[in-house]
Design an enzyme around this catalytic site. Structure first.
Site, PDB file in Angstrom:
ATOM      1  N   ASP A   8     -32.961  57.200  45.498  1.00  0.00           N
ATOM      2  CA  ASP A   8     -31.934  57.160  44.452  1.00  0.00           C
ATOM      3  C   ASP A   8     -30.983  58.347  44.640  1.00  0.00           C
ATOM      4  OD1 ASP A   8     -33.211  59.374  43.397  1.00  0.00           O
ATOM      5  OD2 ASP A   8     -33.658  58.472  41.451  1.00  0.00           O
ATOM      6  N   HIS A   9     -30.150  58.588  43.635  1.00  0.00           N
ATOM      7  CA  HIS A   9     -29.129  59.643  43.742  1.00  0.00           C
ATOM      8  C   HIS A   9     -29.727  61.042  43.872  1.00  0.00           C
ATOM      9  CE1 HIS A   9     -30.215  59.065  39.516  1.00  0.00           C
ATOM     10  NE2 HIS A   9     -29.984  60.357  39.372  1.00  0.00           N
ATOM     11  N   CYS A  65     -37.426  59.627  45.202  1.00  0.00           N
ATOM     12  CA  CYS A  65     -36.520  59.802  44.059  1.00  0.00           C
ATOM     13  C   CYS A  65     -36.653  61.260  43.615  1.00  0.00           C
ATOM     14  CB  CYS A  65     -36.817  58.792  42.945  1.00  0.00           C
ATOM     15  SG  CYS A  65     -38.427  58.917  42.154  1.00  0.00           S
ATOM     16  N   GLY A  66     -36.343  61.558  42.375  1.00  0.00           N
ATOM     17  CA  GLY A  66     -36.421  62.955  41.945  1.00  0.00           C
ATOM     18  C   GLY A  66     -37.842  63.478  41.972  1.00  0.00           C
ATOM     19  N   THR A  67     -38.747  62.713  41.371  1.00  0.00           N
ATOM     20  CA  THR A  67     -40.163  63.101  41.339  1.00  0.00           C
ATOM     21  C   THR A  67     -41.032  62.314  42.311  1.00  0.00           C
ATOM     22  OG1 THR A  67     -40.568  61.433  39.649  1.00  0.00           O
ATOM     23  CG2 THR A  67     -40.047  63.679  38.874  1.00  0.00           C
ATOM     24  N   GLY A  68     -40.542  61.173  42.761  1.00  0.00           N
ATOM     25  CA  GLY A  68     -41.359  60.239  43.551  1.00  0.00           C
ATOM     26  C   GLY A  68     -42.155  59.294  42.668  1.00  0.00           C
ATOM     27  N   VAL A  69     -42.183  59.581  41.372  1.00  0.00           N
ATOM     28  CA  VAL A  69     -43.026  58.792  40.459  1.00  0.00           C
ATOM     29  C   VAL A  69     -42.392  57.439  40.151  1.00  0.00           C
ATOM     30  CG1 VAL A  69     -44.030  58.691  38.147  1.00  0.00           C
ATOM     31  CG2 VAL A  69     -44.103  60.833  39.448  1.00  0.00           C
ATOM     32  N   GLY A  70     -41.155  57.458  39.679  1.00  0.00           N
ATOM     33  CA  GLY A  70     -40.511  56.205  39.278  1.00  0.00           C
ATOM     34  C   GLY A  70     -40.416  55.226  40.431  1.00  0.00           C
ATOM     35  N   HIS A  98     -57.995  56.078  53.637  1.00  0.00           N
ATOM     36  CA  HIS A  98     -58.910  55.474  52.659  1.00  0.00           C
ATOM     37  C   HIS A  98     -58.289  54.346  51.831  1.00  0.00           C
ATOM     38  CE1 HIS A  98     -62.046  58.981  52.391  1.00  0.00           C
ATOM     39  NE2 HIS A  98     -61.853  58.549  53.630  1.00  0.00           N
ATOM     40  N   ASN A  99     -56.993  54.441  51.548  1.00  0.00           N
ATOM     41  CA  ASN A  99     -56.370  53.473  50.622  1.00  0.00           C
ATOM     42  C   ASN A  99     -55.433  52.497  51.319  1.00  0.00           C
ATOM     43  OD1 ASN A  99     -55.947  56.535  49.066  1.00  0.00           O
ATOM     44  ND2 ASN A  99     -57.521  55.134  48.374  1.00  0.00           N
ATOM     45  N   ARG A 109     -36.973  66.572  44.082  1.00  0.00           N
ATOM     46  CA  ARG A 109     -36.849  67.701  43.154  1.00  0.00           C
ATOM     47  C   ARG A 109     -38.173  68.446  43.016  1.00  0.00           C
ATOM     48  NH1 ARG A 109     -33.569  64.149  38.617  1.00  0.00           N
ATOM     49  NH2 ARG A 109     -31.506  64.292  39.587  1.00  0.00           N
ATOM     50  N   HIS A 133     -64.115  51.488  52.681  1.00  0.00           N
ATOM     51  CA  HIS A 133     -62.786  51.628  52.080  1.00  0.00           C
ATOM     52  C   HIS A 133     -62.077  50.282  52.003  1.00  0.00           C
ATOM     53  CE1 HIS A 133     -63.471  55.858  52.186  1.00  0.00           C
ATOM     54  NE2 HIS A 133     -63.659  55.826  53.490  1.00  0.00           N
ATOM     55  N   ARG A 136     -63.018  48.562  48.844  1.00  0.00           N
ATOM     56  CA  ARG A 136     -62.346  49.130  47.660  1.00  0.00           C
ATOM     57  C   ARG A 136     -60.881  48.714  47.603  1.00  0.00           C
ATOM     58  NH1 ARG A 136     -65.428  54.765  48.976  1.00  0.00           N
ATOM     59  NH2 ARG A 136     -67.430  54.157  48.073  1.00  0.00           N
TER      60      ARG A 136
HETATM   61  C1  RB5 Z   1     -33.364  60.457  38.021  1.00  0.00           C
HETATM   62  O1  RB5 Z   1     -32.780  61.364  37.146  1.00  0.00           O
HETATM   63  C2  RB5 Z   1     -34.872  60.552  37.989  1.00  0.00           C
HETATM   64  O2  RB5 Z   1     -35.346  60.033  36.792  1.00  0.00           O
HETATM   65  C3  RB5 Z   1     -35.482  59.833  39.175  1.00  0.00           C
HETATM   66  O3  RB5 Z   1     -34.994  60.373  40.360  1.00  0.00           O
HETATM   67  C4  RB5 Z   1     -36.984  59.902  39.291  1.00  0.00           C
HETATM   68  O4  RB5 Z   1     -37.438  61.209  39.207  1.00  0.00           O
HETATM   69  C5  RB5 Z   1     -37.735  58.984  38.427  1.00  0.00           C
HETATM   70  O5  RB5 Z   1     -38.958  58.902  38.437  1.00  0.00           O
END
Ligand code: RB5
Length: 155
Positions: A8-9, A65-70, A98-99, A109, A133, A136
């Site tokens: 993403d951005h 992305c910013g955190t990799g989570v989304g 393993h996964n 970020r 593995h 699982r």
């Molecule tokens: C964008 O601001 C941010 O939410 C996205 O990059 C990411 O961190 C979401 O999980």
């Protein structure tokens, strides 16, 4: 080897650095992310990465992305995808061993470019170990396919 990469951005610079790093190693990269720092919805890139991996068009995916989570959450909504969000190389290596993770994700970020390169290398170079593995991982896919898990109901 052919990999898909998406972002993403928040991760334009890191995506381009990782892309160049891998291309210099002779890895073919399909870029489905944005090259603009204008706001870009990470599920779009996560879906594109996941879809290419699930359809077998590439050998694996990288999503940033910013955190990799989304973006990892979005990738994981595509059936057949096992995306992991990692902030260090040990988890990235084990996610393959393993996964059998077929997508690796991280946050631009959260970590620096050298750690990102180590994560990518660890994940690319690791091999799925199979054996216990495999059982699982099959359970994870059973949850995806049936919304049930026999082993949990029998326990
Ligand atoms: C964008 O601001 C941010 O939410 C996205 O990059 C990411 O961190 C979401 O999980």
């Amino acid at each position: 080897m052919k990999l898909v990469i998406g972002n993403d951005h928040a991760a334009v610079d890191m995506k381009n650095e990782i892309k160049q790093y891998l291309e210099e190693k002779g890895i073919e990269i399909v870029d489905v992310g944005t090259n603009s720092t204008d706001s870009f919805n990470y599920p779009v890139s996560g879906y594109r990465v996941g879809k290419m991996v699930a359809e077998g068009k590439v050998d694996g995916g990288i999503a940033i992305c910013g955190t990799g989570v989304g973006i990892s959450l979005a990738c994981n909504k595509v059936d057949g995808v096992r995306a992991c969000c990692c902030s260090e190389p040990y988890s990235a290596e084990m996610s393959k061993r393993h996964n059998n993770a077929n997508v690796v994700c991280f946050g631009a970020r959260v970590i620096g470019i050298e750690t990102a390169k180590q994560i990518v290398d660890a994940w690319i170079n690791a091999k799925f170990e199979g054996g216990r593995h495999e059982n699982r991982v099959n359970m994870i896919m059973e949850i995806q396919d049936t919304q049930q898990l026999r082993a949990a109901e029998e326990a």
